[in-house]
Write a protein that holds these residues in place. Structure first.
Motif, short mmCIF file in Angstrom:
data_model
loop_
_atom_site.label_atom_id
_atom_site.label_comp_id
_atom_site.label_asym_id
_atom_site.label_seq_id
_atom_site.Cartn_x
_atom_site.Cartn_y
_atom_site.Cartn_z
N ASP A 10 0.79 -1.22 0.00
CA ASP A 10 0.00 0.00 0.00
C ASP A 10 0.83 1.28 0.00
OD1 ASP A 10 0.82 -0.55 2.65
OD2 ASP A 10 -0.78 0.71 3.46
N SER A 33 -3.14 -2.60 -3.80
CA SER A 33 -2.81 -1.80 -2.61
C SER A 33 -3.59 -2.18 -1.36
CB SER A 33 -3.04 -0.31 -2.91
OG SER A 33 -4.38 -0.08 -3.31
N ASP A 34 -4.40 -3.23 -1.41
CA ASP A 34 -5.07 -3.69 -0.19
C ASP A 34 -5.27 -5.20 -0.24
OD1 ASP A 34 -7.95 -4.41 -1.01
OD2 ASP A 34 -7.77 -2.37 -1.79
#
Length: 233
Positions: A10, A33-34
């Motif tokens: 992230d 990113s997650d």
């Protein structure tokens, strides 16, 4: 070798740095990113390797790893700012194959990626027809498969290596130190306690009663051995 890699990170600057180094090595890279996006991407197009930051939003890396291990034996390389032994063992317990602790050298990370890809993809025994059978368990190095009573057993690369070594020498007792040597290249921070974690995870997969193992048994004061057990067909 060129591989398809999912990078779950992230921090945009960290993700960009790692992506550039991976692509420089010839790999194709998808960055998410997650944790939820990581699971979705891995399920959409299964990669050869997941590089997974522990501290992710939505779902953290440990939750992602726990979920993936219920679905596949995908190699997972974790990036973590946590460096205590308990934290690292928790990751191993959930099925991570290797750890790199932040801050890290990108060159070191690439070396870990190369080693894990090589270890997880190559047949360990190149002799045709060299499937190893111990009781109800079959370990096939050529196909990189484990079966119990004919049913597939999903193993991480490190777990497979342990079974492969012990199945090649049934009833031989291996010390934790000897097994530790076999996992060189899988776990950067591996300790003899980590061997116990891998054995515990394997028992959950191959034993009828994991708390009363009949095949992957403890030889007290020495280590472990793989036997035909009392659960043979």
């Amino acid at each position: 070798m060129c591989a398809h890699i999912v990078l779950a990170e992230d921090d945009p600057k960290q993700a960009e740095l790692v992506r550039r180094y991976l692509e420089r090595e010839g790999h194709s890279v998808v960055v998410v990113s997650d944790g939820r996006a990581a699971l979705d991407e891995v399920r959409r197009v299964p990669p050869d390797l997941l590089v997974l930051d522990v501290m992710l939003p939505v779902l953290d890396g440990l939750a992602v790893c726990r979920t993936l291990r219920q679905e596949s034996g995908l190699p997972v390389l974790m990036l973590t700012a946590r460096s205590t032994e308990d934290d690292l063992l928790l990751g191993l317990d959930l099925g991570a194959d290797d750890y790199v602790t932040k801050p890290f050298s990108p060159r070191e990370l690439m070396a870990r990626v190369r080693t894990l890809l090589r270890r997880s993809s190559r047949p360990a025994v190149p002799t045709p027809g060299a499937a190893l059978r111990v009781g109800p368990l079959t370990v096939d190095p050529l196909r990189h498969e484990v079966r119990r009573h004919g049913d597939p057993v999903e193993c991480t690369p490190a777990e497979f290596r342990l079974l492969e070594v012990m199945a090649g020498h049934p009833d031989q007792v291996f010390s934790r130190g000897q097994l530790l040597e076999q996992l060189h290249g899988f776990d950067r921070f591996i300790t003899t306690r980590a061997i116990d974690v891998h054995v515990m995870n394997l028992r959950k997969k191959i034993e009828a009663q994991p708390r009363k193992p009949a095949q992957l048994v403890t030889v007290y004061g020495i280590g472990y051995k793989l036997t035909a057990g009392g659960d043979a067909p």
